[in-house]
Design an enzyme around this catalytic site. Structure first.
Site, PDB file in Angstrom:
ATOM      1  N   CYS A 140      53.229 103.947 105.605  1.00 14.64           N
ATOM      2  CA  CYS A 140      53.227 105.247 106.288  1.00 14.64           C
ATOM      3  C   CYS A 140      51.972 106.052 105.951  1.00 14.64           C
ATOM      4  CB  CYS A 140      54.483 106.028 105.913  1.00 14.64           C
ATOM      5  SG  CYS A 140      54.880 105.951 104.165  1.00 14.64           S
ATOM      6  N   HIS A 218      55.086 113.211 103.341  1.00 15.46           N
ATOM      7  CA  HIS A 218      53.914 113.125 102.481  1.00 15.46           C
ATOM      8  C   HIS A 218      52.916 114.193 102.948  1.00 15.46           C
ATOM      9  CE1 HIS A 218      55.338 109.203 101.157  1.00 15.46           C
ATOM     10  NE2 HIS A 218      55.208 108.687 102.358  1.00 15.46           N
TER      11      HIS A 218
HETATM   12  P1  NAD Z   1      65.358 100.405 102.755  1.00 15.97           P
HETATM   13  O1  NAD Z   1      65.708 100.171 101.347  1.00 15.97           O
HETATM   14  O2  NAD Z   1      65.727 101.712 103.384  1.00 15.97           O
HETATM   15  O3  NAD Z   1      65.948  99.256 103.684  1.00 15.97           O
HETATM   16  C1  NAD Z   1      65.834  97.905 103.393  1.00 15.97           C
HETATM   17  C2  NAD Z   1      67.016  97.146 103.975  1.00 15.97           C
HETATM   18  O4  NAD Z   1      66.826  95.751 103.764  1.00 15.97           O
HETATM   19  C3  NAD Z   1      68.363  97.526 103.347  1.00 15.97           C
HETATM   20  O5  NAD Z   1      69.286  97.753 104.386  1.00 15.97           O
HETATM   21  C4  NAD Z   1      68.741  96.280 102.547  1.00 15.97           C
HETATM   22  O6  NAD Z   1      70.134  96.031 102.510  1.00 15.97           O
HETATM   23  C5  NAD Z   1      68.059  95.161 103.329  1.00 15.97           C
HETATM   24  N1  NAD Z   1      67.759  93.964 102.529  1.00 15.97           N
HETATM   25  C6  NAD Z   1      67.936  93.770 101.210  1.00 15.97           C
HETATM   26  N2  NAD Z   1      67.490  92.540 100.857  1.00 15.97           N
HETATM   27  C7  NAD Z   1      67.018  91.957 101.975  1.00 15.97           C
HETATM   28  C8  NAD Z   1      66.436  90.704 102.263  1.00 15.97           C
HETATM   29  N3  NAD Z   1      66.221  89.807 101.307  1.00 15.97           N
HETATM   30  N4  NAD Z   1      66.037  90.432 103.527  1.00 15.97           N
HETATM   31  C9  NAD Z   1      66.214  91.350 104.510  1.00 15.97           C
HETATM   32  N5  NAD Z   1      66.760  92.571 104.294  1.00 15.97           N
HETATM   33  C10 NAD Z   1      67.167  92.862 103.037  1.00 15.97           C
HETATM   34  O7  NAD Z   1      63.793 100.170 102.856  1.00 15.97           O
HETATM   35  P2  NAD Z   1      62.766 100.894 103.833  1.00 15.97           P
HETATM   36  O8  NAD Z   1      62.456 102.246 103.274  1.00 15.97           O
HETATM   37  O9  NAD Z   1      63.236 100.777 105.240  1.00 15.97           O
HETATM   38  O10 NAD Z   1      61.454 100.017 103.600  1.00 15.97           O
HETATM   39  C11 NAD Z   1      61.305  98.755 104.212  1.00 15.97           C
HETATM   40  C12 NAD Z   1      59.826  98.398 104.201  1.00 15.97           C
HETATM   41  O11 NAD Z   1      59.106  99.377 104.940  1.00 15.97           O
HETATM   42  C13 NAD Z   1      59.178  98.386 102.805  1.00 15.97           C
HETATM   43  O12 NAD Z   1      58.146  97.416 102.797  1.00 15.97           O
HETATM   44  C14 NAD Z   1      58.569  99.769 102.693  1.00 15.97           C
HETATM   45  O13 NAD Z   1      57.502  99.848 101.780  1.00 15.97           O
HETATM   46  C15 NAD Z   1      58.099  99.973 104.120  1.00 15.97           C
HETATM   47  N6  NAD Z   1      57.950 101.359 104.522  1.00 15.97           N
HETATM   48  C16 NAD Z   1      58.870 102.294 104.140  1.00 15.97           C
HETATM   49  C17 NAD Z   1      58.688 103.611 104.516  1.00 15.97           C
HETATM   50  C18 NAD Z   1      59.647 104.679 104.081  1.00 15.97           C
HETATM   51  O14 NAD Z   1      59.238 105.830 103.999  1.00 15.97           O
HETATM   52  N7  NAD Z   1      60.898 104.396 103.821  1.00 15.97           N
HETATM   53  C19 NAD Z   1      57.595 103.978 105.310  1.00 15.97           C
HETATM   54  C20 NAD Z   1      56.694 102.985 105.732  1.00 15.97           C
HETATM   55  C21 NAD Z   1      56.885 101.674 105.319  1.00 15.97           C
END
Ligand code: NAD
Length: 343
Positions: A140, A218
């Site tokens: 992000c 952020h």
């Molecule tokens: P999150 O924790 O909200 O969601 C992750 C999901 O994946 C959960 O529902 C979990 O149950 C599931 N999960 C667990 N193990 C798994 C597996 N082995 N395979 C597939 N799914 C699995 O995470 P998020 O915040 O959505 O982040 C996901 C990705 O996006 C990360 O790489 C993060 O850095 C990136 N990201 C997050 C944000 C943010 O602000 N949250 C912003 C940009 C990018």
């Protein structure tokens, strides 16, 4: 139709799944769920097919959400998988599932850049994802910065250096974990500078990151030094008023103020998808330009995930893809109403 599934239905996955289900050229095969919970019920009620881990299949049935199949079957039925699993889990999914099944995938910014052939930002390097098998949508923070820095690079060739201080949210609103309540952490020479270079090449940039105990957005303070005179405030406003994924806000003064307006304007989940450039922070002084941007972390990478798929299958050019993605997400409407609120 391109068959796409979403593996990982958390903050990012649920938003990307909603976006994909609205795209006329994409068929959402379904999403993976590992625990039977309220999110599974809500997704099922929306008509999204849920694929559960094999060992939890019976628990899902007992919970009243019958899986359409296993996660493996979901991947089998997909041309491309959006991997939205937690940080550093995507690499295991790549090696143990996608590579073995010869499936293409889009990863998120929590993975190291070497998980993919290229790091992606639709505005900056759309064409570089063409015909690739593995693409990483940058984080992000990096997405927000690329949307801001790329237009500067297109307008000026005398950039001397960029310094950014990033005040990061400690946790997402849905998190029960997160940063300490009474402390601000810092990291000098943070990874964001390198991450931006994975998209924009070897530009002279340094970043310092702070992690603050708040959840809304952020905030970045950006300082850019030029060899010649810095662009004027008006020049900067002219440049960004043409950017469809940047909101130029004149009178906002806090992240809570922006989120409140997102609520009042009825944006679904308070999602803004845009990076906000705060016109009331732009200072042009001699060779230096400074400005503040805010990054809605939960939603800003959603359009990039959609465009990454379109570029990978080479279905449309950058302009058409970005316009279509923006149309299905209602970005034009969000941008104009938010800008009008803070005019
Ligand atoms: P999150 O924790 O909200 O969601 C992750 C999901 O994946 C959960 O529902 C979990 O149950 C599931 N999960 C667990 N193990 C798994 C597996 N082995 N395979 C597939 N799914 C699995 O995470 P998020 O915040 O959505 O982040 C996901 C990705 O996006 C990360 O790489 C993060 O850095 C990136 N990201 C997050 C944000 C943010 O602000 N949250 C912003 C940009 C990018």
């Amino acid at each position: 139709m391109i068959s796409v599934s979403v593996n990982g239905y958390g903050t990012i996955g649920k938003r990307v799944a909603d976006a994909l289900s609205k795209h006329p050229d994409i068929k959402l095969v379904g999403i993976s769920k590992f625990t039977p919970d309220a999110d599974a019920r809500i997704a099922a009620a929306k008509g999204i097919s849920i694929f559960a881990s094999k060992e939890n299949h019976d628990a899902f049935v007992k919970f009243g959400v019958s899986p359409a199949g296993s996660v493996e079957e979901m991947v089998d039925a997909s041309e491309i998988v959006i991997d939205a699993s937690p940080d550093k889990k995507g690499i295991k999914n790549k090696e143990e599932v996608y590579m073995r099944k010869n499936k293409r995938a889009v990863f998120q910014g929590g993975e190291k850049d070497n998980i993919a052939e290229i790091s992606f930002n639709a505005r900056s390097n759309f064409n570089s994802a063409k015909n690739k098998n593995y693409v990483r949508v940058v984080s992000c923070n990096t997405t927000g910065l690329c949307r801001i820095i790329k237009p500067i690079l297109e307008n000026r060739d005398d950039l001397e250096k960029i310094s950014v201080s990033l005040v990061r949210r400690g946790a997402d609103p849905n998190d029960s974990k997160g940063s300490a309540l009474n402390s601000i952490e810092w990291e000098s020479n943070s990874h964001h500078a390198h991450d931006i270079q994975t998209v924009l090449g070897s530009i002279p940039i340094k970043t310092t990151a702070f992690k603050a105990p708040q959840t809304l957005m952020h905030v970045h303070s950006i300082s850019i030094k030029f060899r010649g005179a810095a662009p004027s405030k008006q020049d900067i406003e002219n440049i960004y008023s043409k950017e469809s994924r940047v909101a130029l806000l004149r009178n906002a003064s806090s992240t809570s103020d922006i989120i409140e307006k997102a609520r009042d304007l009825g944006f679904a989940r308070n999602d803004i998808f845009l990076v906000n450039l705060h016109a009331n922070t732009i200072i042009s002084d001699g060779n230096e330009l400074s400005m503040v941007i805010t990054v809605p972390q939960e939603s800003i990478v959603v359009p990039e995930n959609v465009d990454a798929i379109i570029s990978m299958v080479d279905l449309m050019d950058q302009k058409r893809s970005m316009e279509l993605t923006e149309k299905i997400l209602g970005l034009g409407n969000i941008k104009s109403r938010l800008e009008a609120a803070f005019a």
